[in-house]
Design a protein around this motif. Structure first.
Motif, mmCIF file in Angstrom:
data_model
loop_
_atom_site.group_PDB
_atom_site.id
_atom_site.type_symbol
_atom_site.label_atom_id
_atom_site.label_comp_id
_atom_site.label_asym_id
_atom_site.label_seq_id
_atom_site.Cartn_x
_atom_site.Cartn_y
_atom_site.Cartn_z
ATOM 1 N N PHE A 1 19.459 12.145 8.147
ATOM 2 C CA PHE A 1 19.106 13.002 7.014
ATOM 3 C C PHE A 1 18.340 12.154 5.994
ATOM 4 C CE2 PHE A 1 20.146 15.530 3.123
ATOM 5 C CZ PHE A 1 19.482 16.683 3.516
ATOM 6 N N THR A 2 17.021 12.059 6.215
ATOM 7 C CA THR A 2 16.140 11.257 5.363
ATOM 8 C C THR A 2 14.711 11.706 5.603
ATOM 9 O OG1 THR A 2 15.350 8.994 4.895
ATOM 10 C CG2 THR A 2 16.027 9.434 7.143
ATOM 11 N N PHE A 3 13.784 11.120 4.838
ATOM 12 C CA PHE A 3 12.361 11.344 5.076
ATOM 13 C C PHE A 3 11.966 10.580 6.341
ATOM 14 C CE2 PHE A 3 7.843 10.168 4.121
ATOM 15 C CZ PHE A 3 7.327 11.451 4.243
ATOM 16 N N CYS A 4 11.017 11.140 7.089
ATOM 17 C CA CYS A 4 10.706 10.611 8.422
ATOM 18 C C CYS A 4 10.289 9.140 8.438
ATOM 19 C CB CYS A 4 9.628 11.459 9.078
ATOM 20 S SG CYS A 4 8.026 11.344 8.259
ATOM 21 N N ALA A 5 9.713 8.644 7.333
ATOM 22 C CA ALA A 5 9.174 7.278 7.343
ATOM 23 C C ALA A 5 10.233 6.237 7.703
ATOM 24 C CB ALA A 5 8.564 6.944 5.983
ATOM 25 N N THR A 6 11.495 6.508 7.337
ATOM 26 C CA THR A 6 12.576 5.561 7.633
ATOM 27 C C THR A 6 12.622 5.239 9.129
ATOM 28 O OG1 THR A 6 13.843 6.680 5.889
ATOM 29 C CG2 THR A 6 15.053 5.139 7.275
ATOM 30 N N SER B 1 0.778 -1.238 0.000
ATOM 31 C CA SER B 1 0.000 0.000 0.000
ATOM 32 C C SER B 1 0.811 1.291 0.000
ATOM 33 C CB SER B 1 -0.948 -0.014 1.201
ATOM 34 O OG SER B 1 -0.283 -0.555 2.323
ATOM 35 N N SER B 2 2.073 1.247 0.396
ATOM 36 C CA SER B 2 2.909 2.462 0.361
ATOM 37 C C SER B 2 4.355 2.076 0.661
ATOM 38 C CB SER B 2 2.438 3.502 1.397
ATOM 39 O OG SER B 2 2.740 3.058 2.708
ATOM 40 N N GLY B 3 5.245 3.030 0.491
ATOM 41 C CA GLY B 3 6.644 2.798 0.846
ATOM 42 C C GLY B 3 6.801 2.634 2.344
ATOM 43 N N THR B 4 6.045 3.411 3.088
ATOM 44 C CA THR B 4 6.096 3.306 4.553
ATOM 45 C C THR B 4 5.643 1.914 4.984
ATOM 46 O OG1 THR B 4 5.556 5.660 4.659
ATOM 47 C CG2 THR B 4 5.314 4.405 6.692
ATOM 48 N N ASP B 5 4.538 1.433 4.385
ATOM 49 C CA ASP B 5 4.047 0.106 4.742
ATOM 50 C C ASP B 5 5.010 -0.989 4.277
ATOM 51 O OD1 ASP B 5 1.915 1.269 5.942
ATOM 52 O OD2 ASP B 5 0.476 0.848 4.352
ATOM 53 N N ALA C 1 5.201 11.307 -6.716
ATOM 54 C CA ALA C 1 6.377 12.128 -7.032
ATOM 55 C C ALA C 1 7.680 11.348 -7.069
ATOM 56 C CB ALA C 1 6.495 13.268 -6.025
ATOM 57 N N LYS C 2 7.656 10.051 -6.766
ATOM 58 C CA LYS C 2 8.889 9.257 -6.828
ATOM 59 C C LYS C 2 9.201 8.976 -8.304
ATOM 60 C CE LYS C 2 8.576 8.643 -2.308
ATOM 61 N NZ LYS C 2 9.420 9.091 -1.237
ATOM 62 N N PRO C 3 10.441 8.549 -8.603
ATOM 63 C CA PRO C 3 10.765 8.309 -10.019
ATOM 64 C C PRO C 3 9.759 7.399 -10.731
ATOM 65 C CG PRO C 3 12.763 8.273 -8.716
ATOM 66 C CD PRO C 3 11.625 8.417 -7.737
ATOM 67 N N THR D 1 10.438 -0.140 -1.499
ATOM 68 C CA THR D 1 10.349 1.061 -2.336
ATOM 69 C C THR D 1 8.955 1.656 -2.272
ATOM 70 O OG1 THR D 1 11.084 2.086 -4.396
ATOM 71 C CG2 THR D 1 9.683 0.156 -4.635
ATOM 72 N N SER D 2 8.845 2.867 -2.813
ATOM 73 C CA SER D 2 7.583 3.613 -2.804
ATOM 74 C C SER D 2 7.185 3.971 -4.227
ATOM 75 C CB SER D 2 7.767 4.907 -2.003
ATOM 76 O OG SER D 2 6.711 5.814 -2.264
ATOM 77 N N PHE D 3 5.881 3.926 -4.487
ATOM 78 C CA PHE D 3 5.359 4.405 -5.773
ATOM 79 C C PHE D 3 4.485 5.641 -5.566
ATOM 80 C CE2 PHE D 3 5.786 -0.320 -6.499
ATOM 81 C CZ PHE D 3 6.959 -0.225 -7.250
ATOM 82 N N CYS E 1 17.075 -2.103 3.010
ATOM 83 C CA CYS E 1 17.369 -0.973 2.135
ATOM 84 C C CYS E 1 16.105 -0.157 1.882
ATOM 85 C CB CYS E 1 17.944 -1.468 0.812
ATOM 86 S SG CYS E 1 19.242 -2.714 1.035
ATOM 87 N N ASP E 2 16.113 1.095 2.321
ATOM 88 C CA ASP E 2 15.003 2.001 2.024
ATOM 89 C C ASP E 2 15.302 2.624 0.659
ATOM 90 O OD1 ASP E 2 13.226 4.082 1.720
ATOM 91 O OD2 ASP E 2 13.390 4.822 3.777
ATOM 92 N N ALA E 3 14.710 2.008 -0.372
ATOM 93 C CA ALA E 3 14.944 2.451 -1.746
ATOM 94 C C ALA E 3 13.728 3.203 -2.268
ATOM 95 C CB ALA E 3 15.273 1.254 -2.625
ATOM 96 N N ALA E 4 13.053 3.934 -1.382
ATOM 97 C CA ALA E 4 11.844 4.662 -1.775
ATOM 98 C C ALA E 4 12.121 5.637 -2.919
ATOM 99 C CB ALA E 4 11.263 5.412 -0.585
ATOM 100 N N GLN E 5 13.372 6.133 -2.989
ATOM 101 C CA GLN E 5 13.699 7.122 -4.028
ATOM 102 C C GLN E 5 14.554 6.529 -5.140
ATOM 103 O OE1 GLN E 5 15.308 10.653 -2.105
ATOM 104 N NE2 GLN E 5 13.777 10.601 -0.485
ATOM 105 N N SER E 6 14.911 5.265 -5.026
ATOM 106 C CA SER E 6 15.949 4.748 -5.938
ATOM 107 C C SER E 6 15.546 3.520 -6.730
ATOM 108 C CB SER E 6 17.205 4.418 -5.142
ATOM 109 O OG SER E 6 16.923 3.360 -4.245
HETATM 110 C C1 LIG Z 1 8.828 8.580 0.169
HETATM 111 C C2 LIG Z 1 9.719 7.908 1.142
HETATM 112 C C3 LIG Z 1 9.241 6.919 2.015
HETATM 113 C C4 LIG Z 1 7.792 6.595 2.186
HETATM 114 O O1 LIG Z 1 7.105 6.268 1.045
HETATM 115 P P1 LIG Z 1 5.500 6.477 0.986
HETATM 116 O O2 LIG Z 1 5.103 5.706 -0.212
HETATM 117 O O3 LIG Z 1 5.265 7.934 0.894
HETATM 118 O O4 LIG Z 1 4.934 5.896 2.251
HETATM 119 C C5 LIG Z 1 10.156 6.265 2.828
HETATM 120 N N1 LIG Z 1 11.458 6.579 2.796
HETATM 121 C C6 LIG Z 1 11.961 7.535 1.994
HETATM 122 C C7 LIG Z 1 13.424 7.795 1.987
HETATM 123 C C8 LIG Z 1 11.100 8.240 1.153
HETATM 124 O O5 LIG Z 1 11.591 9.190 0.348
#
Ligand SMILES: *Cc1c(COP(=O)(O)O)cnc(C)c1O
Length: 383
Positions: free
Chosen positions: A93-98, A67-71, A200-202, A195-197, A171-176
């Protein structure tokens, strides 16, 4: 109707999803229509089709949508058996979800500093972090690395640290997603990858979405169960405490269409980033990002004098150039996270980056003309 093409001549976009939709023509609408016709909105055929395509694309044995990158991160921490009180090393230095997913489970994020040139977790800080935490009686369960702005973390060092210490690497590859390094694609490093879709992600869908990648059969089966309330043989057989974390079929259908142009979009992002580096590195008082050819360039981020950043942003805005600050406050300074431990008493690089970073538009549909305008404006500001 205003088409995005007309709009673009008036307004430069930070992320231009409308231009991408124009390029895809009616294929996304047709894919959505198909789902509405077959009515299998949850776990429909597009979900497993997308999972096959994602596994093939990344080279990972298993790709499991959610359902999301966070999930995706949360499913993996649950699957790895994280317990309250466990300590997990992650960058500040990252997005809070990490760090958020760590805290959800009652575990403790241990913030370490990042490298100024790569924006990613500095492996040199990790061994001490593990040794000190364990001397203090904590159980360090694992490491979460982040591929910030699309640049793969230093996986060679991280995988070695993970093996030497018997700690998992997530590996938090939400952006990669789509990035590669040392001949391997993101999704194949460490114990597992999230990863996240997010749009705004790639690679983004039209809402929330994410995926988990792993080569570990046991972990993959567990994550598949956890995303449907910890199901066993069937939905009403509950063998784990899980989540409601499936990807909608409609989002999967959209991603299948977008995946077909994704390799070309990454190529475009790379050449735009290269062009920025060539032009902007000539300017005094600007630090351009170290060019990593395997990056997805989710963001193109320069570093400027903290005292001039707001002025620069305003000047660019007046010229119609949108910019963003990712991220203005490192996690160890955030109200919700500042009580968690940090390694070494201070995280000076994270602090420095938060005050000096500025991200420029780097989406695949920026025209050469637009990029020239951005570079000329920066030249005027800095010379
Ligand atoms: C966007 C992002 C997430 C979370 O992804 P969501 O799909 O918005 O929940 C986690 N970690 C990093 C580094 C992100 O950029």
């Amino acid at each position: 109707m205003i088409t995005s093409q007309e709009k673009k001549t008036h307004l430069m976009q930070f992320v231009d999803l409308a231009a991408q939709r124009d390029r895809l023509g009616g294929t996304i609408e047709a894919a959505i229509s198909k789902v509405i016709s077959h009515q299998q909105f949850i776990m429909g055929p597009e979900v497993s089709q997308l999972e096959r395509l994602l596994a093939e694309f990344s080279g990972a044995k298993h790709a499991i949508t959610c359902s999301s990158g966070t999930d995706a991160l949360a499913l993996l921490l649950l699957g790895l058996g994280v317990k309250p009180g466990d300590m997990i090393i992650c960058p500040s230095f990252t997005f809070c979800a990490t760090a958020e997913v760590i805290a959800w489970l009652g575990a403790i994020p241990l913030f370490v500093d990042v490298d100024r040139n790569t924006f990613n977790i500095d492996p040199d800080n990790i061994q001490n972090a593990i040794d000190n935490a364990e001397n203090d009686g904590f159980k360090v369960a694992g490491i979460i690395s982040v591929d910030l702005f699309g640049r793969p973390a230093d996986y060679a060092s991280l995988e070695k640290l993970s093996e030497d210490n018997g700690k998992w690497l997530l590996c938090d590859a939400a952006q990669s997603f789509g990035a590669s390094t040392n001949g391997r694609k993101v999704g194949t490093f460490g114990k597992a990858t999230a990863t996240s879709f997010f749009p705004a992600k790639p690679l983004g869908c039209y809402g929330d979405g994410g995926a988990v990648f792993t080569n570990d059969d046991k972990l993959a089966n567990l994550v598949k169960s956890l995303r449907v309330h910890g199901k066993g043989e069937h939905k009403y057989d509950n063998i784990h405490i899980g989540m409601a974390a499936r990807m909608d079929t409609i989002q999967a259908a959209i991603l299948i269409e977008k995946l077909s142009i994704f390799p070309d979009e990454i190529k475009k992002r790379r050449s735009i980033a290269k062009r920025y580096n060539e032009n902007i590195s000539k300017l005094r008082d600007v630090i351009t990002p170290d060019y990593h050819e395997g990056s997805t360039w989710a963001q193109y981020t320069i570093q400027v004098d903290p005292n001039k950043r707001q002025y620069i942003q305003e000047k660019l805005s007046q010229a119609g150039i949108p910019t963003q600050i990712y991220y203005p406050i490192p996690l160890h300074k955030q109200k919700a996270y500042k009580t968690y431990p940090i390694v070494g008493g201070a995280l000076p690089v994270s602090d420095q980056l938060a005050s000096s970073v500025l991200s420029l538009p780097v989406h695949p549909y920026i025209t050469v003309t637009e990029q020239n305008i951005i570079c000329e404006n920066l030249e005027n500001i800095f010379n």
